[in-house]
Scaffold this motif. Sequence first.
Motif, PDB file in Angstrom:
ATOM      1  N   GLU A   1       0.823  -1.216   0.000  1.00 19.72           N
ATOM      2  CA  GLU A   1       0.000   0.000   0.000  1.00 19.72           C
ATOM      3  C   GLU A   1       0.854   1.262   0.000  1.00 19.72           C
ATOM      4  O   GLU A   1       0.452   2.292  -0.542  1.00 19.72           O
ATOM      5  CB  GLU A   1      -0.940  -0.002   1.219  1.00 19.72           C
ATOM      6  N   TRP A   2       2.008   1.190   0.601  1.00 21.63           N
ATOM      7  CA  TRP A   2       2.878   2.371   0.663  1.00 21.63           C
ATOM      8  C   TRP A   2       3.396   2.761  -0.724  1.00 21.63           C
ATOM      9  O   TRP A   2       3.494   3.942  -1.048  1.00 21.63           O
ATOM     10  CB  TRP A   2       4.043   2.099   1.606  1.00 21.63           C
ATOM     11  N   PHE A   3       3.694   1.769  -1.544  1.00 21.13           N
ATOM     12  CA  PHE A   3       4.318   2.043  -2.836  1.00 21.13           C
ATOM     13  C   PHE A   3       3.348   2.005  -4.014  1.00 21.13           C
ATOM     14  O   PHE A   3       3.721   2.407  -5.118  1.00 21.13           O
ATOM     15  CB  PHE A   3       5.464   1.045  -3.094  1.00 21.13           C
TER      16      PHE A   3
ATOM     17  N   LYS B   1      -4.145   4.705   1.988  1.00 14.53           N
ATOM     18  CA  LYS B   1      -3.074   5.672   1.770  1.00 14.53           C
ATOM     19  C   LYS B   1      -2.337   5.899   3.079  1.00 14.53           C
ATOM     20  O   LYS B   1      -2.648   6.800   3.864  1.00 14.53           O
ATOM     21  CB  LYS B   1      -3.652   6.988   1.228  1.00 14.53           C
ATOM     22  N   LEU B   2      -1.333   5.069   3.330  1.00 16.54           N
ATOM     23  CA  LEU B   2      -0.627   5.079   4.611  1.00 16.54           C
ATOM     24  C   LEU B   2       0.151   6.367   4.842  1.00 16.54           C
ATOM     25  O   LEU B   2       0.458   6.711   5.989  1.00 16.54           O
ATOM     26  CB  LEU B   2       0.324   3.879   4.687  1.00 16.54           C
ATOM     27  N   GLN B   3       0.483   7.091   3.772  1.00  9.07           N
ATOM     28  CA  GLN B   3       1.228   8.339   3.937  1.00  9.07           C
ATOM     29  C   GLN B   3       0.458   9.364   4.777  1.00  9.07           C
ATOM     30  O   GLN B   3       1.073  10.260   5.374  1.00  9.07           O
ATOM     31  CB  GLN B   3       1.548   8.939   2.566  1.00  9.07           C
ATOM     32  N   MET B   4      -0.855   9.228   4.836  1.00 10.34           N
ATOM     33  CA  MET B   4      -1.650  10.166   5.627  1.00 10.34           C
ATOM     34  C   MET B   4      -1.346  10.054   7.111  1.00 10.34           C
ATOM     35  O   MET B   4      -1.604  10.994   7.877  1.00 10.34           O
ATOM     36  CB  MET B   4      -3.146   9.930   5.371  1.00 10.34           C
TER      37      MET B   4
ATOM     38  N   GLY C   1       1.394  10.236   8.385  1.00 16.05           N
ATOM     39  CA  GLY C   1       2.455  11.181   8.696  1.00 16.05           C
ATOM     40  C   GLY C   1       1.934  12.483   9.276  1.00 16.05           C
ATOM     41  O   GLY C   1       2.713  13.259   9.851  1.00 16.05           O
ATOM     42  N   ARG C   2       0.657  12.749   9.130  1.00 15.72           N
ATOM     43  CA  ARG C   2       0.035  13.921   9.745  1.00 15.72           C
ATOM     44  C   ARG C   2      -0.385  13.553  11.170  1.00 15.72           C
ATOM     45  O   ARG C   2      -1.115  12.602  11.382  1.00 15.72           O
ATOM     46  CB  ARG C   2      -1.185  14.354   8.927  1.00 15.72           C
TER      47      ARG C   2
ATOM     48  N   GLU D   1      -9.179  13.461  -1.259  1.00 12.22           N
ATOM     49  CA  GLU D   1      -8.602  12.654  -0.178  1.00 12.22           C
ATOM     50  C   GLU D   1      -9.662  12.063   0.736  1.00 12.22           C
ATOM     51  O   GLU D   1      -9.344  11.208   1.568  1.00 12.22           O
ATOM     52  CB  GLU D   1      -7.632  13.495   0.658  1.00 12.22           C
TER      53      GLU D   1
END
Length: 517
Positions: free
Chosen positions: A247-249, A256-259, A261-262, A391
């Motif tokens: 899922e990260w790549f 969306k694992l990048q979320m 980071g917030r 998003e």
Amino acid sequence: MVDIKPFVGLGGVLIAAMTSEFNDQVTGIALIDVRGALGISHDSSTWIESLYVWAEIVGMAISPWLAMTFTLRRWTLFAIALCGASSVLIPFSPNIEAIYALRLLQGLAGGLIIPLLMTTAFRVLTPNIRLYGLAVYALTATFTPALAATVTALWTDIVDWRIVFLEAIPLCSLAGVLVWYCLYQDQPKYERFRMLDWRGVLLLVIGTGALSTMLYQGNRLDWFNSSLICVLALVSAFAIPLLLVNEWFHPLPLLKLQMLGRRNFAYGALGLFLFLIISQSGSTVPLRYLQEVQGYRPLQSNLITLEIAALQLVMLPAMALLLDYKRVDSRLVSVAGLGLILASCVGSSFLTVYWNRDQFYVWQLLQAIGQPMVIMPLLMMTTNTVAGPAEGPFASAMVNTSRALAEATGAWFLELIDRWRNALHSDRIIDEAGQDRWRVIQSNGVLPQYPPLLLPDGQPRVPKSLEAFQHVVEQQVTILSTSDTFLILAALTVFMMIVVMTLPVRTMPPRIHLAKQ
């Protein structure tokens, strides 16, 4: 003139989401009646809940992606139809295999519907009224689970057990009509299938299926003394990390694992997970105590959770109004709410054999006030991190997948406490009783005379004194274990208070925060 059709459509999605929650919660509470009516054994019935949660986790992860592809309106109608059809057929199933298949479809439908409520709220509600939309979503996390005991009592003790499933007919019909006529039709985006995250779907099904099944069936199968549990643990240990890496790549992921980071979004995912374990366990444990110690039926015990449900209708809008003020720090509101939940857990831990429904009212009142004070700031801090409508589905998938995992983890958590504390208290009580008997023997110098151990027909006989002793021991073990459960939930609440004070940052109300973007 304001167009009210989208808001009515949102109401339709809310009805569908509440129906799916009833399919889960009401069936779980009424499982003894359903099991008896359908002739299902205890071991077989455990799969009814296990399969539902597995399918629900999968549905919550994939639903937002599919809604963007097929359009929100069409996908919502499909999920509502699946929910209604699978629910209605269960009472007429010819065998246990058919029940398992329908329960899987029912859980999948529930998982598909609930994220659509948040997705619809993101689309329909403007920043000025978004907080009230979040209150609508929060109803499915606090109001519906608390109302489930009352609905169960109504169907099983007054009407008929089949209504546990047939209630979906009017609710899904109404929800479908409202969505059909009031949600606008977008253009589908079938080209997204060219970038379908099929590896993610496969790993999701395998990994979450192994994990949820292990958590639900582990206690019954004696955990790692069972080869099945060992295999499931191994599968989930490999599949879930691979899922996260994929899922990260992936360019168009399900999650969306990048979320994460917030900071506020990370708090939303973790906080909702912890909150649901605490709140649902805090309501389940009193019901279980009243059932096992006092012999209550749902009709007799439902008022303590109905108290929580009724207050949500007042507290959730009140919290939306309070949080809309610029000077109010949502983190402090959360800490205050967690303080009330902490007081409820500590107060409930003093229960004794003399406690009945009346003694729980005050402590459940604190739960009823504290839960909206936690969930509303949590949702506000989480959704304020969403950059735009694009998003919204990703945020919905992340938050609701965490929510689905909390249900499986909560069931495992309570079983773990029961297994651990029941064994400890049972051994101590038996040991104390044995020491007391030895003291009597030493003081009298003779063994007490017991009645014959066999009846005339050769069948074993248990003296009434031993039957009474066994009943008292089981009762005391349940009371002590229940008290320990409340104290452990209190410790988990303290941990969540620490998370609130350290992880999220302050955010303004949506009407102010989103206006800056």
